[in-house]
Motif scaffolding. Structure first.
Motif: not given
Length: 291
Positions: A179-190, A201-212
């Protein structure tokens, strides 16, 4: 090599039969033209013209020199005219290095249109995931995605393309939809190679997410294929996954967010480019963003 220019001036003076007439045609002051011809005579060591207040006539040496110079000047003009024709209708073999999946999705339809415009160009295309060495390999141009690494090469921007997030319906049913960028940390990201971070980016905010990810690979096509086989979430340019979106194999997620846009460059080893390469790069600059 200034004497070559003076040879052309000499030919114009003889053809006009006067310094003033030639000066008007060339757009040069009469005194400057007279001084240049005098310098040419001094360089040669022979008088070329008999000068009177009303007219000029050729000396014997001048007659011989004029006949030779006129042929040289005519050949030079012909060379310029032929080069002009090449610019208007370039020909020859265009050797280009292209990233595989980007070329198939984005470049191929443009090459088809470009080939129709310039039937004299023959294409030698190398589709590869590696970065060709433009110094040691005989490529006219390489198309690359991402910021140029070699500052000694010439990089011309072609386009900036948006990047979004996708997953298969079955993967989302099994693992849940973020539902939000932080949730990607709990997913399989290719991701490509050993990508450990995604920036959103959403136009106003930037999120930096560690993926695995369980997969380390360098093929965009295989990443997309793994995503359609329910193996995880991908961050990708839209046209590359267009068929999978249309068929329902993938769907876009996190619709309010996007990845850092992909910068596309045409990279060459030199700024001095043949007409075929100039036209190809200009064509891509004008049309790539429209696809």
């Amino acid at each position: 090599m200034e004497f070559l220019n003076d040879m052309a001036l000499f030919v114009e003076v003889v053809k006009a039969r006067s310094f003033r007439g030639a000066a008007d045609i060339i757009g040069m002051p009469n005194s400057t033209l007279s001084r240049r011809i005098s310098a040419l005579e001094k360089t040669i060591g022979l008088r070329l013209l008999h000068r009177t207040t009303r007219r000029i006539t050729l000396t014997e040496a001048g007659q011989i020199y004029f006949e030779r110079c006129k042929r040289i000047v005519d050949e030079a003009k012909l060379a310029h005219e032929q080069l002009g024709e090449m610019l208007a209708q370039p020909s020859g073999v265009l050797r280009a290095s292209l990233p595989v999946d980007f070329a198939v999705s984005y470049i191929t339809p443009l090459i088809v249109e470009f080939a129709r415009l310039y039937p004299g160009i023959v294409f030698d295309l190398d589709l590869t995931s590696r970065r060709a060495d433009l110094v040691s390999e005989p490529f006219d141009v390489a198309i690359r995605i991402g910021e140029p690494e070699n500052s000694q090469l010439i990089a011309r921007p072609l386009a900036v393309l948006p990047v979004y997030f996708y997953a298969s319906p079955r993967y989302l049913e099994r693992s849940g939809e973020p539902a939000e960028p932080a949730d990607l940390a709990h997913h399989e990201c290719l991701g490509l190679m050993k990508t450990g971070t995604w920036i959103l980016h959403d136009g106003e905010h930037t999120a930096k997410i560690s993926i695995s990810s369980r997969f380390t690979l360098n093929s965009v096509g295989m990443i997309c294929r793994l995503a359609t086989l329910d193996m995880g979430i991908i961050m990708m340019m839209e046209k590359i996954v267009a068929d999978d979106l249309a068929s329902g194999r993938l769907r876009r997620i996190l619709p309010n967010w996007h990845g850092t846009p992909a910068s596309v460059y045409a990279v060459t080893e030199t700024r001095l480019l043949p007409a075929k390469t100039q036209h190809f790069i200009k064509f891509l600059q004008e049309h790539l963003n429209k696809i």
